[in-house]
Scaffold this motif. Structure first.
Motif, PDB file in Angstrom:
ATOM      1  N   ASP A  74       8.435  73.607  91.675  1.00 40.13           N
ATOM      2  CA  ASP A  74       9.813  73.182  91.892  1.00 40.13           C
ATOM      3  C   ASP A  74      10.859  74.163  91.374  1.00 40.13           C
ATOM      4  N   ALA A  75      10.422  75.330  90.910  1.00 42.50           N
ATOM      5  CA  ALA A  75      11.386  76.328  90.434  1.00 42.50           C
ATOM      6  C   ALA A  75      12.419  76.653  91.503  1.00 42.50           C
ATOM      7  N   ALA A  76      11.978  76.608  92.757  1.00 40.03           N
ATOM      8  CA  ALA A  76      12.867  76.943  93.872  1.00 40.03           C
ATOM      9  C   ALA A  76      14.072  76.024  93.953  1.00 40.03           C
ATOM     10  N   ASN A  77      13.912  74.769  93.514  1.00 42.62           N
ATOM     11  CA  ASN A  77      14.994  73.800  93.668  1.00 42.62           C
ATOM     12  C   ASN A  77      16.301  74.283  93.060  1.00 42.62           C
ATOM     13  N   ALA A  78      16.215  74.879  91.875  1.00 38.45           N
ATOM     14  CA  ALA A  78      17.418  75.243  91.149  1.00 38.45           C
ATOM     15  C   ALA A  78      17.959  76.617  91.522  1.00 38.45           C
TER      16      ALA A  78
ATOM     17  N   HIS B 179      16.931  69.412  86.610  1.00 39.87           N
ATOM     18  CA  HIS B 179      15.523  69.402  86.987  1.00 39.87           C
ATOM     19  C   HIS B 179      14.639  69.203  85.758  1.00 39.87           C
ATOM     20  N   GLY B 180      14.958  69.893  84.666  1.00 39.33           N
ATOM     21  CA  GLY B 180      14.194  69.708  83.432  1.00 39.33           C
ATOM     22  C   GLY B 180      14.327  68.290  82.909  1.00 39.33           C
ATOM     23  N   LEU B 181      15.544  67.747  82.967  1.00 44.47           N
ATOM     24  CA  LEU B 181      15.795  66.391  82.517  1.00 44.47           C
ATOM     25  C   LEU B 181      14.977  65.382  83.308  1.00 44.47           C
ATOM     26  N   GLN B 182      14.916  65.555  84.626  1.00 45.16           N
ATOM     27  CA  GLN B 182      14.189  64.614  85.476  1.00 45.16           C
ATOM     28  C   GLN B 182      12.677  64.859  85.447  1.00 45.16           C
TER      29      GLN B 182
END
Length: 343
Positions: free
Chosen positions: A25-29, A194-197
């Motif tokens: 999921d790195a791409a998301n941010a 993203h880290g929070l979720q």
């Protein structure tokens, strides 16, 4: 298998899932910031890893949903609980790797929920006292799964309309420069969200593995996530993010619509807002992937409905739809294998 050894194995697998989540999921941010030239790829990945680490330390409400509101397995033995969790994890990891290989930005959130439901269903069919909390799944998973892409798409489209009225007569070169700079902050905010979720999902799973055997000082009936679990999950997702996920970066950055700095800024700002609101106020484990993808599509639809590559989006949506049942099927199969071999 000695139950304490099994608990350690499950926690290790949960950390691997957390790392794969960051990798996947790195791409998301960062996809939009890389595509528009706001950040170089390596810089963006390092920034995202750092923000993922900080974001993972900012709350545990979503972790509690994963640990308590998907499957009730309190009436079975510690060993059965642990095998259920590891089967769910293997279901989620397997599906994440399949979709990563094909460059499809599927949801790690829904993969682990599918894995838990599939493993829980296998226990139910076997006659064990495990229950899937369907009402909670609908409230905390299905409803947000439907609403978050709609909100992401709609908000992005509305904000694009408002922004373009404001900057209608501005110099294009200057506005592009401004939004590229602004994207550094919005992509950092998105990585924080993203880290929070997403790290919280692994926290919930690690808690489910540690609670039956009392690791980290967890007492019967305790709901608070121990600091040791929070720190381990934070570090694991950050380490996974450092690995990149270039295939999905390419899909999000260029295969949905042609991105400009303005579109990248709007997509990131909208997505991070939805993530923070859902984590702090709704306490729902929503998909970062769904939210970002729909926000990108919303910015493209502002230009022209034909500016969105609907064939690519259709493939992504199909991956979304089959994520829960596919990860669930893998989780179901692993739970069956574990029961035949060990229980």
């Amino acid at each position: 298998m000695e139950v304490y050894v099994l608990a350690v194995v499950v926690i290790i697998v949960a950390l691997i899932f957390d790392g794969v989540n960051g990798f996947h999921d790195a791409a998301n941010a960062i996809a939009t910031a890389i595509t528009t030239g706001a950040l170089k790829a390596r810089t963006a990945i390092i920034m995202a890893a750092g923000m993922n680490l900080i974001g993972a330390l900012m709350g545990t409400a979503v972790a509690a949903v994963i640990a308590r509101d998907i499957v009730d397995m309190t009436q079975v033995s510690a060993e059965q609980q642990l095998f259920l969790v590891i089967a769910a994890l293997l279901g989620a990891i397997g599906w994440n790797l399949i979709t990563w290989w094909f460059g499809l930005p599927s949801s790690s959130t829904h993969a682990i929920i599918g894995g838990l439901m599939g493993a829980g269903l296998a226990e139910q069919i076997a006659g064990n006292d495990v229950h899937i909390k369907l009402a909670k799944v609908v409230e905390k998973v299905i409803d947000p799964m439907v609403l978050s892409p709609v909100v992401g798409f709609g908000l992005a489209l509305i904000i694009m309309v408002i922004l373009n009225k404001i900057i209608k007569k501005a110099n294009l070169k200057e506005t592009d420069k401004f939004f590229r700079s602004a994207q550094i902050f919005t992509s950092a905010s998105l990585a924080l969200g993203h880290g929070l979720q997403d790290a919280q999902k692994s926290m919930g799973l690690m808690f489910m593995a540690a609670a039956p055997v009392g690791f980290f000082g967890i007492k019967p009936g305790q709901t608070e996530i121990p600091l040791q679990i929070i720190l381990m999950a934070s570090l694991a997702i950050s380490a996974g993010t450092m690995a990149g996920g270039q295939r999905i970066i390419h899909t999000l950055g260029s295969k949905i619509t042609v991105l400009s700095p303005q579109k990248g800024f709007v997509a990131e700002a909208v997505s991070s807002a939805v993530l923070f609101i859902s984590a702090y106020f709704v306490h729902a484990p929503i998909s970062t992937t769904h939210t970002v993808t729909s926000a990108i599509a919303g910015t493209g639809a502002f230009d022209d409905i034909r500016a969105v590559k609907w064939s690519t989006l259709k493939n992504i949506v199909m991956a979304w739809i089959i994520t829960v049942p596919s990860a669930g099927l893998i989780g179901f199969m692993f739970e069956e294998i574990f029961r035949m071999l060990f229980m």
